[in-house]
Enzyme design. Structure first.
Site, PDB file in Angstrom:
ATOM      1  N   ASN A   1      45.109 -36.792 -33.992  1.00 57.55           N
ATOM      2  CA  ASN A   1      44.658 -37.071 -32.629  1.00 57.55           C
ATOM      3  C   ASN A   1      43.811 -35.953 -32.023  1.00 57.55           C
ATOM      4  O   ASN A   1      43.428 -36.027 -30.857  1.00 57.55           O
ATOM      5  CB  ASN A   1      45.863 -37.348 -31.714  1.00 57.55           C
ATOM      6  CG  ASN A   1      46.788 -36.140 -31.589  1.00 57.55           C
ATOM      7  OD1 ASN A   1      46.581 -35.099 -32.202  1.00 57.55           O
ATOM      8  ND2 ASN A   1      47.833 -36.291 -30.792  1.00 57.55           N
ATOM      9  N   LYS A   2      43.510 -34.925 -32.815  1.00 54.64           N
ATOM     10  CA  LYS A   2      42.771 -33.788 -32.267  1.00 54.64           C
ATOM     11  C   LYS A   2      41.265 -34.040 -32.276  1.00 54.64           C
ATOM     12  O   LYS A   2      40.760 -34.966 -32.906  1.00 54.64           O
ATOM     13  CB  LYS A   2      43.105 -32.516 -33.043  1.00 54.64           C
ATOM     14  CG  LYS A   2      44.568 -32.089 -32.908  1.00 54.64           C
ATOM     15  CD  LYS A   2      44.936 -31.839 -31.448  1.00 54.64           C
ATOM     16  CE  LYS A   2      46.336 -31.268 -31.269  1.00 54.64           C
ATOM     17  NZ  LYS A   2      47.398 -32.243 -31.518  1.00 54.64           N
ATOM     18  N   ILE A   3      40.526 -33.161 -31.598  1.00 54.16           N
ATOM     19  CA  ILE A   3      39.076 -33.305 -31.432  1.00 54.16           C
ATOM     20  C   ILE A   3      38.367 -33.387 -32.770  1.00 54.16           C
ATOM     21  O   ILE A   3      37.470 -34.192 -32.965  1.00 54.16           O
ATOM     22  CB  ILE A   3      38.551 -32.154 -30.552  1.00 54.16           C
ATOM     23  CG1 ILE A   3      38.372 -32.656 -29.134  1.00 54.16           C
ATOM     24  CG2 ILE A   3      37.292 -31.550 -31.057  1.00 54.16           C
ATOM     25  CD1 ILE A   3      37.688 -31.704 -28.207  1.00 54.16           C
TER      26      ILE A   3
END
Length: 396
Positions: free
Chosen positions: A209-211
């Site tokens: 879910n990170k950038i």
């Protein structure tokens, strides 16, 4: 009826059919386009394990992006934090201080090592550890003769904590700082330094879910090469430099696999564009919602530039006309994922007996805060739908 036989070895099973439109998720992975090629190159070279050229290349690129001179790629951000606690000498009974408003992974490894967490309140503007409160509590702790072993501020939702002020407060008492920058890749602080620079150690995450993501994984970084080298040894089961297996202590299998490192290598070049896109998404939410009574957003300090990993809105039910949970349910019914802001750790049952300092600000932000869909693959139409749904909840 006969039980179906398992699929033959090597058979490719189909994905289950979708019978309804895909929901709009909070922060889903966004492929950069080169992941398959990178993974194929790694597999064709015969690398799968957390060894070989691909994890080293990932570490080198990450060091260039962040400015850290020493980087260790790890199996997860939590693994990076665990290794950090180990090399900083955390022992059973030691106190570890962290902001109350964060994800449990910030302190979970230390607690599992037998440490005692102490939770400090956050500032009401940037929502990160309050440096003034920290300085006061350190002075009290020094008088008690019980300083923390390490202080772990958090770059919350991609916004840097006031790291210089935190480090200055801790340096007075010789307390090391390890910053949890799991969600802050691409964010900057004073002087344009990357998030995490200035602490003894910094931990990053490449969860899905990170950038930018590796599908998992993390990193521990800093300027003390010997400290990171010690973490690297522990991440490889603490093997000593002997031709046979020699162990003076025990370690972990915490290295980042070559396959995940390959995915991460394909993602890292997209970081600047991803940050720009997340900031656009944040700005569009502000433009579409800020005129509504009772709506607020995290304020960005003049000395920092957040990556806006997630846009978090605060909803005061009095002037707005509906509380945060009501809005969340309206979005959920429309197939839009949202999530309350972090429930403060001092309110979590797992830490009911943990000491704390303050907590009212963190508790209020939890009651009011709602994380909105912020993924870089989201269209302007998707975001307009979210804005319209929220506006429909407001008091006429």
């Amino acid at each position: 009826m006969a039980t179906p036989l398992p699929a033959a070895a090597g058979a490719i099973l189909p994905f289950p059919a979708r019978h309804s439109p895909a929901p709009l998720l909070l922060s889903p992975p966004h492929l950069a386009g080169g992941e398959a090629d990178r993974v194929r190159e790694t597999l064709e070279a015969g690398w799968l394990a957390p060894a070989g050229p691909t994890p080293l290349a990932f570490e080198a690129v990450l060091g260039t992006i962040t400015g850290h001179t020493a980087v260790l790629a790890t199996a997860s951000g939590t693994a990076a934090l665990h290794l950090g606690y180990r090399v900083l000498g955390v022992l059973p009974g030691d106190e570890v201080w962290a902001p109350s408003m964060t994800f449990v992974a910030t302190v979970a490894p230390a607690v599992q090592m037998g440490a005692v967490p102490r939770f400090l309140d956050v500032a009401g503007t940037g929502w990160t550890m309050d440096p003034g409160l920290l300085a006061e509590e350190l002075s009290k702790a020094a008088r008690r003769g019980r300083l923390p072993r390490v202080v772990v501020p958090v770059d919350l939702y991609g916004q840097c904590c006031d790291l210089d002020a935190i480090v200055a407060a801790c340096d007075r008492w010789g307390v090391p700082v390890m910053v949890d920058s799991a969600a802050a890749l691409g964010a900057t602080q004073r002087g344009g330094r990357h998030a995490g620079r200035g602490a003894r150690l910094a931990a990053y995450s490449f969860n899905g879910n990170k950038i930018v993501t590796a599908g998992g994984g993390g990193a521990l970084a800093g300027e003390d090469a010997a400290l990171v080298a010690r973490a690297r040894q522990l991440a490889g089961q603490a093997k000593e430099a002997w031709p046979h297996y020699e162990h003076e202590t025990t370690g972990y299998t915490y290295g980042l696999s070559s396959v995940l490192a390959a995915v991460g290598l394909a993602q890292l070049p997209a970081l600047a564009a991803r940050v720009a896109r997340r900031r656009e998404i944040f700005a569009r939410y502000v433009a579409g919602l800020a005129d509504l009574p009772g709506i607020g957003f995290i304020a960005e300090p003049a000395w920092g530039r957040a990556n806006r990993w997630l846009t978090v809105v605060t909803i005061d039910p009095g002037p707005f006309g509906m509380d945060r949970e009501g809005v969340r349910r309206v979005l959920q019914a429309a197939g839009v994922e949202s999530r309350p802001a972090w429930k403060p750790l001092h309110l979590q049952p797992a830490f009911r007996d943990a000491p704390q300092a303050g907590g009212a600000t963190a508790a209020a932000l939890f009651e009011l805060g709602l994380c909105l869909p912020s993924g870089t693959g989201m269209t302007e139409g998707d975001q307009a739908r979210v804005i319209d749904l929220i506006r429909s909840c407001a008091r006429p």
